[in-house]
Design a protein around this motif. Structure first.
Motif, short mmCIF file in Angstrom:
data_model
loop_
_atom_site.label_atom_id
_atom_site.label_comp_id
_atom_site.label_asym_id
_atom_site.label_seq_id
_atom_site.Cartn_x
_atom_site.Cartn_y
_atom_site.Cartn_z
N GLY A 309 0.81 -1.22 0.00
CA GLY A 309 0.00 0.00 0.00
C GLY A 309 0.83 1.26 0.00
O GLY A 309 0.57 2.20 -0.76
N ALA A 310 1.83 1.32 0.87
CA ALA A 310 2.64 2.54 1.03
C ALA A 310 3.78 2.54 0.02
O ALA A 310 4.92 2.19 0.33
N THR A 311 3.45 2.92 -1.20
CA THR A 311 4.48 3.13 -2.22
C THR A 311 4.46 4.60 -2.62
O THR A 311 3.46 5.30 -2.40
N TRP A 335 4.85 2.99 5.73
CA TRP A 335 5.90 3.63 4.93
C TRP A 335 7.30 3.18 5.35
O TRP A 335 8.28 3.39 4.60
N ASN A 336 7.42 2.57 6.52
CA ASN A 336 8.74 2.30 7.11
C ASN A 336 9.05 0.80 7.15
O ASN A 336 8.19 -0.06 6.94
N GLU A 356 13.00 3.80 5.38
CA GLU A 356 11.86 3.67 4.49
C GLU A 356 11.69 2.25 3.97
O GLU A 356 12.68 1.52 3.77
N ALA A 357 10.45 1.87 3.75
CA ALA A 357 10.16 0.61 3.09
C ALA A 357 10.61 0.67 1.64
O ALA A 357 10.77 1.75 1.06
N LEU A 362 10.29 8.92 1.26
CA LEU A 362 9.61 9.85 2.17
C LEU A 362 9.79 11.29 1.74
O LEU A 362 8.82 12.07 1.72
N LYS A 363 10.99 11.69 1.39
CA LYS A 363 11.22 13.09 1.02
C LYS A 363 10.49 13.44 -0.27
O LYS A 363 9.88 14.52 -0.38
#
Length: 666
Positions: A309-311, A335-336, A356-357, A362-363
């Motif tokens: 999900g967190a891409t 995300w991590n 980060e994953a 993140l940035k």
């Protein structure tokens, strides 16, 4: 003759003093003269009782403690000091259900001293409010640098039986259970808030306020309708570890003549310390989208996988939706590093709060969000491995500061903290307060999941926005779900403690994507109404954003505020229905939310809360005719009507349904 008379008067005075020492009663009454607390010292044993008008609420109830090695502090007392004070102020919360809150009470303070050689002292402070009563103990330092409390002897000896709505204490899923309704006389050990509809006609709620550096209080039935404080223990069996002195949380009893009056009580807030944050400009109530619901329904995974999900790609797509919808916050979970398919199982999971994953930058995400006027909400899932989290908390929160994140959701999934301590024991209470202080240092607002219960901390820490602490919407995604009555119970139980992050707003109520056979057990109109009935300064728009795009009912979710100028409850019955109206803090608009349980209902609502001599456009989102929560539940009938304060509006709620209305001043 004069000498003889003096001797007689002296004898009478001596007898009176002796009698007062043996049997003394002191009373304090609320400003509206309805709620009365009677403190009694008889044969050195202190008790208290409570009445509301002519109705006895609590019969003589015990006070006191048991310390380590059976050392009891509960009898052989005398009164060495007493005082009465009156307090009345109006204060403004940073955010909330009212622009201004009145804090008005009468206080009785009684200092007791043992008549034994130790002569230990303890002060009991009682406060009588118009909406209930409260008391706490203050034990000063008296020569010992360590005192361990093994039991609190406080009881609440109810005069009458009644129906209680409760969740059992000491269960692995904390507060995340369906509420049971049964007579008080059948209870075992239960969490607070404990709400009771007494046979005497009053509605009551037991809870506590300003819980810090102490164990959370559960309630244990000891005899018939007598309840006793049961402090949540440490793993070693101690209840509260002190440095030789202590001040307990306030033990609270909210008293209402009608159930709806419980919903507008500010007693819990008023028992907390004033706001400690001078600059609150960074604390912003908001609505938010999330990469969240898709994970719960199985569209995405929390962990690195082909359906992660967190891409970065998914995050940018969600930011674009936020911009399109006018929603300025986005939550990103997963995300991590550290997420695995077994992340929710009891184990000392090793999450990273800085790494980060795979497939997530993140940035890049936070920069893109900033360019598009969207704020990212960070997520820290501890997995209840508190040792690991506290080792990284400075780095994790510092990273959020670096990338411009100002809000964090913090999860504590697990049956015990560090697989050892109850979330709501003294260890947990201190842990949550420590994290809140750390968030304040980093100017982060907090949304706790798997939390300690709310006891009004948001007055002191307005960055404490909301928390979970009950069965929320996600249970509809992967379990048998929450029955329609669940949403009509929470306002009278969990939400008497404070704002809940229930995560409403699922308009795809049949959950067409995800696990087969799941649904949210409400109509879509009821999902809209929850934004008014359930107060929270942060409200999630929980559905997949594609289910909002082009849906006419979504306009209400775009319009409805999260910060209020005024709140009124028009009708309410525990577990059956609630109709609430709130006025927007930043406009002249009013909003109405009405929800019901499994029964359909019709209400005639007087619109007298609207301003006189003016017209409003009522934008009405109602259950379509003929639907129920499990049949065509997604259908919403949208209509407009011009109304005034003199009008009456008819509301029709389907089974498991609701109505949401925006009143726009013309």
């Amino acid at each position: 003759m004069f000498k003889k008379l003096s001797i007689i008067l002296l004898l009478i005075a001596t007898i009176s003093c002796s009698k007062q020492e043996k049997d003394s009663t002191i009373e304090i009454i609320s400003p509206n003269a309805k709620n009365k607390i009677s403190f009694n010292l008889k044969n050195g044993i202190p008790t208290y009782s409570v009445s509301h008008g002519e109705t006895k609420v609590l019969n003589a109830s015990n006070l006191g403690f048991v310390f380590k090695k059976g050392d009891s502090l509960s009898n052989n007392f005398e009164i060495i000091n007493q005082s009465e004070t009156t307090f009345n102020e109006n204060w403004e919360p940073v955010w909330g259900e009212h622009k201004t809150i009145q804090n008005n009470y009468n206080q009785l303070s009684v200092t007791l001293q043992e008549k034994t050689e130790a002569k230990r002292k303890i002060e009991v402070q009682f406060r009588a409010f118009n909406d209930g009563i409260a008391f706490r103990y203050v034990y000063p330092e008296q020569g010992k640098d360590s005192i361990i409390i093994m039991d609190e002897l406080t009881t609440f000896n109810l005069n009458d039986d009644g129906d209680a709505w409760w969740i059992g204490a000491y269960q692995d899923n904390r507060y995340e259970y369906l509420t049971t309704k049964s007579p008080v006389s059948t209870l075992d050990k239960v969490h607070t808030p404990l709400t009771i509809k007494s046979k005497n006609g009053l509605s009551l709620s037991f809870h506590e306020a300003n819980l810090k550096n102490f164990a959370s209080m559960t309630l244990s039935r000891t005899n018939d309708t007598e309840l006793k404080a049961d402090l949540v223990p440490w793993a070693d069996g101690d209840r509260v570890k002190t440095n030789g002195s202590f001040t307990t949380p306030w033990r609270t009893l909210q008293i209402a003549e009608q159930p709806k009056d419980l919903l507008i009580s500010n007693l819990i807030l008023n028992l907390n310390d004033s706001n400690k944050i001078e600059d609150t400009s960074w604390i912003k109530p908001h609505k938010y989208l999330g990469i969240w619901w898709g994970m719960h329904i199985g569209k995405y995974s929390f962990w690195e996988s082909p359906i992660q999900g967190a891409t970065t790609k998914n995050a940018i797509e969600h930011i674009d939706y936020c911009k399109k919808f006018g929603i300025d916050h986005l939550l990103i979970e997963g995300w991590n590093k550290g997420w695995t398919p077994a992340w929710y199982e009891n184990a000392m999971h090793m999450f990273s709060f800085t790494k980060e994953a795979d497939n997530f930058d993140l940035k890049k995400v936070t920069d893109y969000a900033k360019e598009n006027g969207v704020s990212i909400i960070g997520y820290h899932e501890t997995g209840s491995n508190i040792i690991n989290y506290l080792e990284q908390i400075d780095a994790g929160m510092g990273l959020y500061n670096q990338v411009g994140i100002h809000d964090v959701k913090i999860g504590q999934v697990g049956s015990r903290l560090n697989m050892k301590e109850w979330h709501h024991g003294q260890f947990g209470v201190n842990y949550y307060r420590y994290v809140l202080d750390k968030a304040l240092e980093n100017k982060l607002t907090v949304n706790f999941h798997e939390p300690i219960k709310d006891t009004g901390e948001r007055r002191t820490y307005p960055n404490m926005m909301a928390r979970e602490g009950a069965r929320g919407q996600e249970y509809n995604a992967w379990s048998d779900g929450n029955p329609p009555s669940h949403t009509a119970i929470l306002p009278f139980t969990r939400m008497l403690a404070g704002p809940m992050d229930f995560t409403p707003g699922v308009l795809d109520v049949d959950i067409k994507q995800g696990y087969e056979g799941r649904d949210v057990h409400t109509t879509a109109a009821k999902q809209l109404a929850l934004y008014v009935v359930y107060h929270s300064p942060i409200q999630m728009l929980a559905d997949l954003p594609e289910n909002y795009d082009g849906n006419p009912a979504f306009k209400f979710l775009q319009d409805v505020p999260v910060d209020w100028n005024d709140t009124k409850v028009l009708n309410a019955e525990i577990g059956e229905y609630v109709t609430t109206v709130r006025k927007d803090k930043y406009s002249e608009d009013w909003y109405l939310g009405s929800i019901t349980n499994e029964e359909s209902r019709e209400f005639e609502i007087q619109l007298s809360f609207l301003d006189e001599n003016t017209s409003y456009e009522a934008q009405i989102y109602a259950d379509a005719e003929g639907i129920t929560w499990n049949s065509n539940a997604e259908k919403v009938h949208i209509s407009n009507k011009i109304v005034t304060s003199k009008d009456t509006l008819k509301l029709s709620l389907a089974e498991g349904g609701g109505v949401a209305i925006r009143f726009i001043k013309k």
